[in-house]
Design an enzyme around this catalytic site. Sequence first.
Site, PDB file in Angstrom:
ATOM      1  N   GLY A   1      -3.208   3.597  -2.791  1.00 58.33           N
ATOM      2  CA  GLY A   1      -3.190   2.488  -3.740  1.00 58.33           C
ATOM      3  C   GLY A   1      -2.875   1.219  -2.989  1.00 58.33           C
ATOM      4  O   GLY A   1      -2.079   1.221  -2.041  1.00 58.33           O
TER       5      GLY A   1
ATOM      6  N   ALA B   1       0.838  -1.202   0.000  1.00 57.92           N
ATOM      7  CA  ALA B   1       0.000   0.000   0.000  1.00 57.92           C
ATOM      8  C   ALA B   1       0.867   1.243   0.000  1.00 57.92           C
ATOM      9  O   ALA B   1       1.991   1.235   0.510  1.00 57.92           O
ATOM     10  CB  ALA B   1      -0.919   0.008   1.227  1.00 57.92           C
ATOM     11  N   ASP B   2       0.341   2.299  -0.599  1.00 60.97           N
ATOM     12  CA  ASP B   2       1.041   3.582  -0.595  1.00 60.97           C
ATOM     13  C   ASP B   2      -0.007   4.691  -0.599  1.00 60.97           C
ATOM     14  O   ASP B   2      -1.015   4.586  -1.299  1.00 60.97           O
ATOM     15  CB  ASP B   2       1.955   3.715  -1.808  1.00 60.97           C
ATOM     16  CG  ASP B   2       2.942   4.856  -1.622  1.00 60.97           C
ATOM     17  OD1 ASP B   2       3.969   4.633  -0.948  1.00 60.97           O
ATOM     18  OD2 ASP B   2       2.687   5.968  -2.117  1.00 60.97           O
ATOM     19  N   THR B   3       0.245   5.734   0.185  1.00 64.99           N
ATOM     20  CA  THR B   3      -0.708   6.841   0.313  1.00 64.99           C
ATOM     21  C   THR B   3      -0.044   8.150  -0.088  1.00 64.99           C
ATOM     22  O   THR B   3       1.088   8.416   0.311  1.00 64.99           O
ATOM     23  CB  THR B   3      -1.211   6.945   1.771  1.00 64.99           C
ATOM     24  OG1 THR B   3      -1.792   5.693   2.151  1.00 64.99           O
ATOM     25  CG2 THR B   3      -2.242   8.050   1.933  1.00 64.99           C
TER      26      THR B   3
END
Length: 195
Positions: free
Chosen positions: A109, A72-74
Amino acid sequence: MGKSIVLASGSPRRRELLAMLFDEFEVIISDCEEIVTSQDPEKVTKELALQKAEAVAGSLPPSTDPVIVIGADTVVSIDGKILGKPADQQQAADMLRMLSGKSHNVSTGVALIGVDAGVQTWFKSFSETTVVTVAKLAEEEILAYVNTNEPYDKAGAYGIQGMFGKHIQRIEGDYNNVVGLPVHQLYQELKDYLN
């Protein structure tokens, strides 16, 4: 369930959120070099989430049990500009001035990779965006916040779940997404695969 869960992230916030879905999971931090080829916030988060998940999936020892790797990446974006993690107090203060009195997007994502006996068997990715409105901030409020330890490991220089929460006027969408993981959508995406 018969499938092991691996979180490809060192974020303590993501760990807490994933614990809403699973009693047990392993954390393996990706050491991949992050490469961005897009300027679109949602595409960027999906790219980076996939890179993290692939790096961890590729490092797993062959196992008899199926494994699901979650990357995950924000990112925080305003007016099309992506705000990363601030390097110092000046950068943190500048970011907060940009967000003050306005709405911005927080996009996370997520990449899901199924691995069985060392072979990738399943893949899914998605991105979720929440609109966050920050109240108009006085300069002393900005300076007081950047003098805490909170802003420096967070995209956009703030954490909604911490001291900055009092400055959040409104959110439209998934609160957990702003913290770092869209728990509801992740649950929906995994539900069929896990059963």
